[in-house]
Design a protein around this motif. Structure first.
Motif, PDB file in Angstrom:
ATOM      1  N   LEU A 130      -1.807   5.785  -6.675  1.00 36.67           N
ATOM      2  CA  LEU A 130      -2.386   4.573  -7.254  1.00 36.67           C
ATOM      3  C   LEU A 130      -1.642   3.307  -6.797  1.00 36.67           C
ATOM      4  O   LEU A 130      -2.191   2.495  -6.060  1.00 36.67           O
ATOM      5  N   GLU A 131      -0.417   3.156  -7.226  1.00 35.36           N
ATOM      6  CA  GLU A 131       0.314   1.922  -6.944  1.00 35.36           C
ATOM      7  C   GLU A 131       0.703   1.769  -5.477  1.00 35.36           C
ATOM      8  O   GLU A 131       0.579   0.674  -4.907  1.00 35.36           O
ATOM      9  N   TYR A 132       1.175   2.846  -4.842  1.00 40.24           N
ATOM     10  CA  TYR A 132       1.617   2.738  -3.450  1.00 40.24           C
ATOM     11  C   TYR A 132       0.480   2.328  -2.512  1.00 40.24           C
ATOM     12  O   TYR A 132       0.659   1.389  -1.713  1.00 40.24           O
ATOM     13  N   PRO A 133      -0.692   2.961  -2.579  1.00 37.60           N
ATOM     14  CA  PRO A 133      -1.787   2.490  -1.712  1.00 37.60           C
ATOM     15  C   PRO A 133      -2.165   1.026  -1.981  1.00 37.60           C
ATOM     16  O   PRO A 133      -2.501   0.289  -1.050  1.00 37.60           O
ATOM     17  N   PHE A 134      -2.087   0.601  -3.238  1.00 37.29           N
ATOM     18  CA  PHE A 134      -2.372  -0.796  -3.565  1.00 37.29           C
ATOM     19  C   PHE A 134      -1.345  -1.711  -2.909  1.00 37.29           C
ATOM     20  O   PHE A 134      -1.697  -2.726  -2.303  1.00 37.29           O
ATOM     21  N   LEU A 135      -0.068  -1.353  -3.001  1.00 37.29           N
ATOM     22  CA  LEU A 135       0.983  -2.148  -2.369  1.00 37.29           C
ATOM     23  C   LEU A 135       0.792  -2.201  -0.852  1.00 37.29           C
ATOM     24  O   LEU A 135       0.958  -3.252  -0.234  1.00 37.29           O
ATOM     25  N   GLN A 136       0.433  -1.063  -0.260  1.00 36.25           N
ATOM     26  CA  GLN A 136       0.178  -1.049   1.181  1.00 36.25           C
ATOM     27  C   GLN A 136      -0.951  -2.013   1.540  1.00 36.25           C
ATOM     28  O   GLN A 136      -0.875  -2.724   2.544  1.00 36.25           O
ATOM     29  N   ARG A 137      -1.985  -2.026   0.725  1.00 36.42           N
ATOM     30  CA  ARG A 137      -3.128  -2.914   0.988  1.00 36.42           C
ATOM     31  C   ARG A 137      -2.697  -4.380   0.928  1.00 36.42           C
ATOM     32  O   ARG A 137      -3.056  -5.180   1.790  1.00 36.42           O
ATOM     33  N   ILE A 138      -1.927  -4.725  -0.099  1.00 38.30           N
ATOM     34  CA  ILE A 138      -1.453  -6.102  -0.239  1.00 38.30           C
ATOM     35  C   ILE A 138      -0.569  -6.477   0.951  1.00 38.30           C
ATOM     36  O   ILE A 138      -0.731  -7.535   1.555  1.00 38.30           O
ATOM     37  N   TYR A 139       0.365  -5.628   1.307  1.00 42.13           N
ATOM     38  CA  TYR A 139       1.247  -5.902   2.441  1.00 42.13           C
ATOM     39  C   TYR A 139       0.449  -5.998   3.740  1.00 42.13           C
ATOM     40  O   TYR A 139       0.786  -6.776   4.635  1.00 42.13           O
ATOM     41  N   ASP A 140      -0.623  -5.212   3.847  1.00 42.44           N
ATOM     42  CA  ASP A 140      -1.444  -5.229   5.051  1.00 42.44           C
ATOM     43  C   ASP A 140      -2.155  -6.567   5.239  1.00 42.44           C
ATOM     44  O   ASP A 140      -2.441  -6.969   6.366  1.00 42.44           O
ATOM     45  N   PHE A 141      -2.438  -7.268   4.137  1.00 43.51           N
ATOM     46  CA  PHE A 141      -3.026  -8.610   4.260  1.00 43.51           C
ATOM     47  C   PHE A 141      -2.135  -9.521   5.107  1.00 43.51           C
ATOM     48  O   PHE A 141      -2.598 -10.466   5.724  1.00 43.51           O
ATOM     49  N   TYR A 142      -0.840  -9.241   5.096  1.00 41.28           N
ATOM     50  CA  TYR A 142       0.142 -10.054   5.826  1.00 41.28           C
ATOM     51  C   TYR A 142       0.641  -9.353   7.084  1.00 41.28           C
ATOM     52  O   TYR A 142       1.653  -9.746   7.669  1.00 41.28           O
ATOM     53  N   GLY A 143      -0.072  -8.287   7.490  1.00 43.43           N
ATOM     54  CA  GLY A 143       0.309  -7.548   8.688  1.00 43.43           C
ATOM     55  C   GLY A 143       1.615  -6.803   8.542  1.00 43.43           C
ATOM     56  O   GLY A 143       2.327  -6.578   9.521  1.00 43.43           O
ATOM     57  N   ALA A 144       1.952  -6.415   7.320  1.00 45.88           N
ATOM     58  CA  ALA A 144       3.260  -5.803   7.072  1.00 45.88           C
ATOM     59  C   ALA A 144       3.146  -4.489   6.294  1.00 45.88           C
ATOM     60  O   ALA A 144       4.063  -4.108   5.574  1.00 45.88           O
ATOM     61  N   LYS A 145       2.042  -3.784   6.464  1.00 42.71           N
ATOM     62  CA  LYS A 145       1.827  -2.541   5.722  1.00 42.71           C
ATOM     63  C   LYS A 145       2.987  -1.557   5.899  1.00 42.71           C
ATOM     64  O   LYS A 145       3.371  -0.860   4.966  1.00 42.71           O
ATOM     65  N   GLU A 146       3.560  -1.531   7.106  1.00 43.30           N
ATOM     66  CA  GLU A 146       4.645  -0.586   7.392  1.00 43.30           C
ATOM     67  C   GLU A 146       5.950  -0.974   6.699  1.00 43.30           C
ATOM     68  O   GLU A 146       6.911  -0.211   6.711  1.00 43.30           O
ATOM     69  N   GLN A 147       5.994  -2.129   6.070  1.00 38.24           N
ATOM     70  CA  GLN A 147       7.221  -2.575   5.412  1.00 38.24           C
ATOM     71  C   GLN A 147       7.307  -2.144   3.951  1.00 38.24           C
ATOM     72  O   GLN A 147       8.254  -2.505   3.254  1.00 38.24           O
ATOM     73  N   VAL A 148       6.329  -1.390   3.500  1.00 36.18           N
ATOM     74  CA  VAL A 148       6.398  -0.836   2.145  1.00 36.18           C
ATOM     75  C   VAL A 148       6.400   0.688   2.269  1.00 36.18           C
ATOM     76  O   VAL A 148       5.676   1.253   3.090  1.00 36.18           O
ATOM     77  N   SER A 149       7.262   1.326   1.499  1.00 33.22           N
ATOM     78  CA  SER A 149       7.375   2.784   1.557  1.00 33.22           C
ATOM     79  C   SER A 149       7.600   3.334   0.155  1.00 33.22           C
ATOM     80  O   SER A 149       7.911   2.601  -0.777  1.00 33.22           O
TER      81      SER A 149
END
Length: 89
Positions: free
Chosen positions: A17-36
């Motif tokens: 739930l939360e991790y995929p949401f965080l990845q989506r938010i970070y991806d808006f800024y081109g930084a999806k790989e910066q959340v783990s």
């Protein structure tokens, strides 16, 4: 950002739930790989060795620290009960 979660508290849904949401938010800024996420499904709420190790590794990777300097023997890891607040009567 690194999120540590376990199966024994409110973080049990983090991987789905939360991790995929965080990845989506970070991806808006081109930084999806910066959340783990490190998920420890068989553990409970604490800051035990596996959770500490995940946090240490995050700091080592993020700040380019020397992992060979990691030595918990130089600090006191307090027992969980020692950290509990007991009101005076």
């Amino acid at each position: 950002m690194h999120v540590v979660s376990d199966g024994g508290d409110w973080t049990s849904t983090t991987p789905t739930l939360e991790y995929p949401f965080l990845q989506r938010i970070y991806d808006f800024y081109g930084a999806k790989e910066q959340v783990s996420n490190t998920h420890l499904p068989d553990e409970r709420h604490d800051f035990g060795p596996n959770k500490r190790q995940a946090v240490y590794q995050f700091f080592i990777d993020t700040f380019g620290l020397d992992a060979s300097k990691l030595d918990e023997g130089k600090v006191d890891i307090e027992d969980e009960n020692t950290l509990r607040f007991t009101p005076k009567r």
